[in-house]
Design a protein around this motif. Structure first.
Motif, mmCIF file in Angstrom:
data_model
loop_
_atom_site.group_PDB
_atom_site.id
_atom_site.type_symbol
_atom_site.label_atom_id
_atom_site.label_comp_id
_atom_site.label_asym_id
_atom_site.label_seq_id
_atom_site.Cartn_x
_atom_site.Cartn_y
_atom_site.Cartn_z
ATOM 1 N N LEU A 77 0.838 -1.190 0.000
ATOM 2 C CA LEU A 77 0.000 0.000 0.000
ATOM 3 C C LEU A 77 0.879 1.249 0.000
ATOM 4 C CD1 LEU A 77 -2.742 -0.924 2.636
ATOM 5 C CD2 LEU A 77 -2.878 -1.102 0.155
ATOM 6 N N GLN A 78 0.363 2.307 -0.628
ATOM 7 C CA GLN A 78 1.100 3.567 -0.704
ATOM 8 C C GLN A 78 0.501 4.575 0.268
ATOM 9 O OE1 GLN A 78 3.887 4.722 -2.879
ATOM 10 N NE2 GLN A 78 3.747 6.118 -1.140
ATOM 11 N N GLY A 79 1.328 5.053 1.203
ATOM 12 C CA GLY A 79 0.895 6.088 2.130
ATOM 13 C C GLY A 79 1.400 7.444 1.676
ATOM 14 N N ILE A 80 0.563 8.461 1.771
ATOM 15 C CA ILE A 80 0.936 9.832 1.415
ATOM 16 C C ILE A 80 0.893 10.682 2.676
ATOM 17 C CG2 ILE A 80 0.373 11.867 0.036
ATOM 18 C CD1 ILE A 80 1.186 9.547 -1.703
ATOM 19 N N TYR A 81 2.011 11.324 2.992
ATOM 20 C CA TYR A 81 2.037 12.266 4.114
ATOM 21 C C TYR A 81 2.184 13.674 3.562
ATOM 22 C CZ TYR A 81 3.689 15.096 7.979
ATOM 23 O OH TYR A 81 3.840 16.108 8.897
ATOM 24 N N ILE A 82 1.240 14.550 3.914
ATOM 25 C CA ILE A 82 1.280 15.948 3.492
ATOM 26 C C ILE A 82 1.625 16.783 4.717
ATOM 27 C CG2 ILE A 82 -0.010 17.853 2.462
ATOM 28 C CD1 ILE A 82 -1.848 15.740 1.181
ATOM 29 N N GLY A 83 2.823 17.325 4.730
ATOM 30 C CA GLY A 83 3.270 18.091 5.886
ATOM 31 C C GLY A 83 4.762 18.339 5.816
ATOM 32 N N ASP A 84 5.293 18.991 6.829
ATOM 33 C CA ASP A 84 6.727 19.257 6.888
ATOM 34 C C ASP A 84 7.481 17.962 7.166
ATOM 35 O OD1 ASP A 84 6.251 21.961 6.488
ATOM 36 O OD2 ASP A 84 5.960 22.312 8.638
ATOM 37 N N LYS A 85 8.533 17.727 6.414
ATOM 38 C CA LYS A 85 9.255 16.459 6.479
ATOM 39 C C LYS A 85 9.773 16.138 7.875
ATOM 40 C CE LYS A 85 10.719 16.386 1.642
ATOM 41 N NZ LYS A 85 11.872 16.323 0.714
ATOM 42 N N GLY A 103 -2.598 23.838 -4.828
ATOM 43 C CA GLY A 103 -4.018 23.501 -4.735
ATOM 44 C C GLY A 103 -4.278 22.016 -4.852
ATOM 45 N N GLY A 104 -3.246 21.219 -4.542
ATOM 46 C CA GLY A 104 -3.379 19.767 -4.635
ATOM 47 C C GLY A 104 -3.207 19.276 -6.060
ATOM 48 N N TRP A 105 -3.112 17.965 -6.214
ATOM 49 C CA TRP A 105 -3.001 17.343 -7.534
ATOM 50 C C TRP A 105 -3.348 15.866 -7.385
ATOM 51 C CZ3 TRP A 105 1.385 19.485 -5.113
ATOM 52 C CH2 TRP A 105 2.265 18.567 -4.545
ATOM 53 N N PRO A 106 -3.587 15.168 -8.494
ATOM 54 C CA PRO A 106 -3.920 13.742 -8.380
ATOM 55 C C PRO A 106 -2.797 12.978 -7.694
ATOM 56 C CG PRO A 106 -4.424 14.549 -10.575
ATOM 57 C CD PRO A 106 -3.647 15.637 -9.887
ATOM 58 N N ILE A 107 -3.140 12.190 -6.697
ATOM 59 C CA ILE A 107 -2.137 11.412 -5.982
ATOM 60 C C ILE A 107 -2.412 9.930 -6.152
ATOM 61 C CG2 ILE A 107 -1.594 13.163 -4.251
ATOM 62 C CD1 ILE A 107 -3.517 11.753 -2.356
ATOM 63 N N GLU A 160 5.286 8.248 1.057
ATOM 64 C CA GLU A 160 5.787 9.335 0.212
ATOM 65 C C GLU A 160 5.403 10.638 0.900
ATOM 66 O OE1 GLU A 160 4.849 11.545 -4.061
ATOM 67 O OE2 GLU A 160 4.122 9.512 -3.716
ATOM 68 N N THR A 161 6.342 11.575 0.988
ATOM 69 C CA THR A 161 6.077 12.851 1.658
ATOM 70 C C THR A 161 5.912 13.973 0.640
ATOM 71 O OG1 THR A 161 7.305 12.207 3.648
ATOM 72 C CG2 THR A 161 6.981 14.564 3.280
ATOM 73 N N ILE A 162 4.871 14.776 0.833
ATOM 74 C CA ILE A 162 4.625 15.956 0.008
ATOM 75 C C ILE A 162 4.661 17.171 0.930
ATOM 76 C CG2 ILE A 162 2.983 17.164 -1.485
ATOM 77 C CD1 ILE A 162 1.824 14.427 -2.244
ATOM 78 N N GLY A 163 5.476 18.149 0.594
ATOM 79 C CA GLY A 163 5.592 19.337 1.427
ATOM 80 C C GLY A 163 4.273 20.085 1.551
ATOM 81 N N LEU A 164 3.945 20.514 2.764
ATOM 82 C CA LEU A 164 2.678 21.199 3.013
ATOM 83 C C LEU A 164 2.563 22.487 2.202
ATOM 84 C CD1 LEU A 164 0.061 21.226 4.653
ATOM 85 C CD2 LEU A 164 1.292 22.415 6.473
ATOM 86 N N PHE A 218 -2.141 13.910 7.067
ATOM 87 C CA PHE A 218 -1.696 15.289 6.890
ATOM 88 C C PHE A 218 -1.666 16.026 8.220
ATOM 89 C CE2 PHE A 218 -6.302 15.962 6.569
ATOM 90 C CZ PHE A 218 -6.497 17.170 7.233
ATOM 91 N N SER A 219 -0.834 17.055 8.255
ATOM 92 C CA SER A 219 -0.658 17.859 9.461
ATOM 93 C C SER A 219 -1.171 19.265 9.207
ATOM 94 C CB SER A 219 0.830 17.899 9.832
ATOM 95 O OG SER A 219 1.038 18.699 10.976
ATOM 96 N N ALA A 220 -1.953 19.793 10.147
ATOM 97 C CA ALA A 220 -2.494 21.147 9.999
ATOM 98 C C ALA A 220 -2.558 21.823 11.361
ATOM 99 C CB ALA A 220 -3.882 21.107 9.369
ATOM 100 N N GLN A 221 -2.053 23.054 11.417
ATOM 101 C CA GLN A 221 -2.037 23.794 12.674
ATOM 102 C C GLN A 221 -3.032 24.949 12.689
ATOM 103 O OE1 GLN A 221 -0.138 22.546 15.178
ATOM 104 N NE2 GLN A 221 0.234 20.945 13.654
ATOM 105 N N SER A 222 -3.704 25.175 11.556
ATOM 106 C CA SER A 222 -4.673 26.268 11.491
ATOM 107 C C SER A 222 -5.844 25.858 10.610
ATOM 108 C CB SER A 222 -4.022 27.533 10.924
ATOM 109 O OG SER A 222 -3.736 27.365 9.545
ATOM 110 N N PRO A 223 -7.030 26.468 10.821
ATOM 111 C CA PRO A 223 -8.201 26.134 9.996
ATOM 112 C C PRO A 223 -7.962 26.396 8.516
ATOM 113 C CG PRO A 223 -8.858 27.385 11.933
ATOM 114 C CD PRO A 223 -7.364 27.433 11.888
ATOM 115 N N GLY A 224 -7.249 27.481 8.208
ATOM 116 C CA GLY A 224 -7.000 27.816 6.810
ATOM 117 C C GLY A 224 -6.194 26.753 6.096
#
Length: 216
Positions: free
Chosen positions: A2-10, A35-39, A24-28, A46-52
């Motif tokens: 299986l392929q895991g995608i992590y979106i956030g700071d490495k 605006g994202g892309w097909p993965i 696989e890591t994608i920089g936040l 994913f990691s998020a510290q704010s609502p935005g």
């Protein structure tokens, strides 16, 4: 596998080792700006510290979070707990700080619930058993020799049982977006896969005018 995608700071999260899963890591910043892309992934973290930031990440993932969907887990700060819209769109979440053990257990739970994946890395549907560690397939205990693309086709279908994939979906996911062959390639490999699976091939259903799905 299986392929895991992590979106956030490495460097912000130590991604856990789980048998049958590679990351696989994608920089936040890169993800939000584009605006994202097909993965090509089977589980998203994913990691998020704010609502935005959370909104922007989910906006880029919206095509992948519609049921039947891939499991998506969020790593959030306590300041986001009042934003219920966020937790309605993800399968699970962890509030920082959290332990590595808890992250690993939550991921395993989400994977098992969506894909029927046991901790030892086996997926069993009917007479078909796929070992994600050794990349082997057995039918009624007999090893079936598959080519790499045949194996990848079966893995995608069986780990997303019940979900219909268009030929274009499968072509992009397995052969990649840069592949110049036509969608007929998918049909040829499905035919070969069915021939090798024998009676168990009845699990692979043709959805007329659309593509294929794995039927439980």
């Amino acid at each position: 596998m299986l392929q895991g995608i992590y979106i956030g700071d490495k460097d912000s999260v130590r991604l856990p080792y789980i048998q049958g899963l590679k990351w696989e890591t994608i920089g936040l910043k890169e993800w939000v700006e584009e605006g994202g892309w097909p993965i090509r992934g089977d589980v998203v973290l994913f990691s998020a510290q704010s609502p935005g930031v959370a909104r922007e990440v989910l906006k880029g993932l919206k095509e992948f979070l519609r049921p039947p969907s891939i499991p998506c887990l969020a790593l959030v700060s306590s300041s986001l707990l009042s934003h219920e819209w966020l937790f309605e769109q993800v399968k699970d979440f962890l509030v920082e700080p959290f332990s590595q053990e808890e992250l690993c257990l939550r991921l395993k739970k989400a994977i098992r619930e969506v894909y029927g994946l046991k901790e030892e890395g086996l997926i069993k549907k009917g007479d078909i058993c796929v070992d994600l560690r050794s990349h082997t397939v057995t039918v009624k205990g007999r090893v079936i020799a598959l080519s790499l693309k045949e194996y990848e086709l079966l893995q995608v279908l069986i780990t997303n049982a019940g979900k219909t994939f268009t030929r274009e979906n499968l072509l992009n996911r397995i052969w990649g977006y840069d592949y110049f062959g036509g969608e007929r390639t998918v049909d040829v490999h499905i035919r070969r896969l069915r021939a090798k699976l024998g009676e168990a091939s009845s699990h692979i259903e043709t959805v007329r005018g659309i593509g294929y799905k794995f039927k439980d």
